[in-house]
Design a protein around this motif. Structure first.
Motif, PDB file in Angstrom:
ATOM      1  N   GLN A   1      11.267  16.233  -8.528  1.00  0.00           N
ATOM      2  CA  GLN A   1      10.732  16.440  -9.858  1.00  0.00           C
ATOM      3  C   GLN A   1       9.545  17.390  -9.819  1.00  0.00           C
ATOM      4  OE1 GLN A   1      11.967  15.959 -12.624  1.00  0.00           O
ATOM      5  NE2 GLN A   1      12.212  13.833 -13.255  1.00  0.00           N
ATOM      6  N   SER A  30      11.380  24.333  -6.482  1.00  0.00           N
ATOM      7  CA  SER A  30      12.533  24.386  -7.385  1.00  0.00           C
ATOM      8  C   SER A  30      12.303  25.293  -8.584  1.00  0.00           C
ATOM      9  CB  SER A  30      12.867  22.977  -7.895  1.00  0.00           C
ATOM     10  OG  SER A  30      11.827  22.499  -8.710  1.00  0.00           O
ATOM     11  N   THR A  31      11.155  25.932  -8.626  1.00  0.00           N
ATOM     12  CA  THR A  31      10.837  26.731  -9.793  1.00  0.00           C
ATOM     13  C   THR A  31      10.676  28.194  -9.436  1.00  0.00           C
ATOM     14  OG1 THR A  31       9.263  27.010 -11.597  1.00  0.00           O
ATOM     15  CG2 THR A  31       8.372  26.203  -9.551  1.00  0.00           C
ATOM     16  N   ARG A  99      11.601  26.982 -14.956  1.00  0.00           N
ATOM     17  CA  ARG A  99      13.017  26.925 -14.590  1.00  0.00           C
ATOM     18  C   ARG A  99      13.209  27.706 -13.313  1.00  0.00           C
ATOM     19  NH1 ARG A  99      15.433  30.367 -19.701  1.00  0.00           N
ATOM     20  NH2 ARG A  99      14.788  32.476 -19.034  1.00  0.00           N
ATOM     21  N   ARG A 108      17.741  27.569 -21.239  1.00  0.00           N
ATOM     22  CA  ARG A 108      16.969  26.342 -21.141  1.00  0.00           C
ATOM     23  C   ARG A 108      15.884  26.399 -20.071  1.00  0.00           C
ATOM     24  NH1 ARG A 108      19.919  20.967 -19.092  1.00  0.00           N
ATOM     25  NH2 ARG A 108      19.357  21.890 -17.081  1.00  0.00           N
ATOM     26  N   TYR A 109      14.747  25.856 -20.396  1.00  0.00           N
ATOM     27  CA  TYR A 109      13.706  25.582 -19.416  1.00  0.00           C
ATOM     28  C   TYR A 109      13.802  24.106 -19.056  1.00  0.00           C
ATOM     29  CZ  TYR A 109      11.504  30.152 -19.608  1.00  0.00           C
ATOM     30  OH  TYR A 109      11.246  31.489 -19.478  1.00  0.00           O
ATOM     31  N   ASP A 110      13.770  23.836 -17.751  1.00  0.00           N
ATOM     32  CA  ASP A 110      14.074  22.490 -17.286  1.00  0.00           C
ATOM     33  C   ASP A 110      12.878  21.538 -17.274  1.00  0.00           C
ATOM     34  OD1 ASP A 110      16.058  24.300 -15.055  1.00  0.00           O
ATOM     35  OD2 ASP A 110      16.860  22.997 -16.624  1.00  0.00           O
ATOM     36  N   TYR A 111      11.708  22.060 -17.098  1.00  0.00           N
ATOM     37  CA  TYR A 111      10.525  21.218 -16.991  1.00  0.00           C
ATOM     38  C   TYR A 111       9.487  21.673 -18.009  1.00  0.00           C
ATOM     39  CZ  TYR A 111      12.637  19.990 -12.543  1.00  0.00           C
ATOM     40  OH  TYR A 111      13.514  19.576 -11.574  1.00  0.00           O
TER      41      TYR A 111
END
Length: 122
Positions: A1, A30-31, A99, A108-111
């Motif tokens: 996360q 992850s970004t 993302r 979409r942006y994930d966070y």
């Protein structure tokens, strides 16, 4: 996360400046892209700018160029939004987002962070 925490919002007079920060923690690997959005009461969320962690390429919404500048500090996993010549119309909650693919507003942006309030008084 991945966790994103914004700071730096507040009350400022028209014509003033503010610098927002967004600190990323957790799975920062992850970004790829960090972005700033804002949402004013009764309005849709609006893209401001995005930046790549690697290389620093940026992308801005056309209306935001000139008064808003996005930057980053890779060592601190932090992205900034420098805002100048603020106007009452800039009053909104400002969010950072992330993302693992390209720049821009589309897709979409994930966070997302929790947002920070910016209020510009006239």
């Amino acid at each position: 996360q991945l966790q994103l925490v914004e700071s730096g919002g507040g009350l400022v007079q028209a014509g003033g400046s503010l610098r927002l920060s967004c600190a990323a923690s957790g799975r920062t690997v992850s970004t790829t892209v960090m972005a700033w959005f804002r949402q004013a009461p009764g309005k849709e969320r609006e893209f401001i700018a995005a930046i790549k962690w690697s290389g620093g390429s940026t992308d801005y919404a056309g209306s935001m160029k000139g008064r808003f500048t996005i930057s980053k500090d890779n060592a601190k996993n932090t992205v900034f939004l420098q805002m100048s010549r603020l106007e009452p119309e800039d009053t909104a909650v400002y969010y950072c987002a992330s993302r693992n693919w390209g720049l821009g507003a589309m897709g979409r942006y994930d966070y997302w962070g929790q947002g920070t309030q910016v209020t510009v008084s006239s």
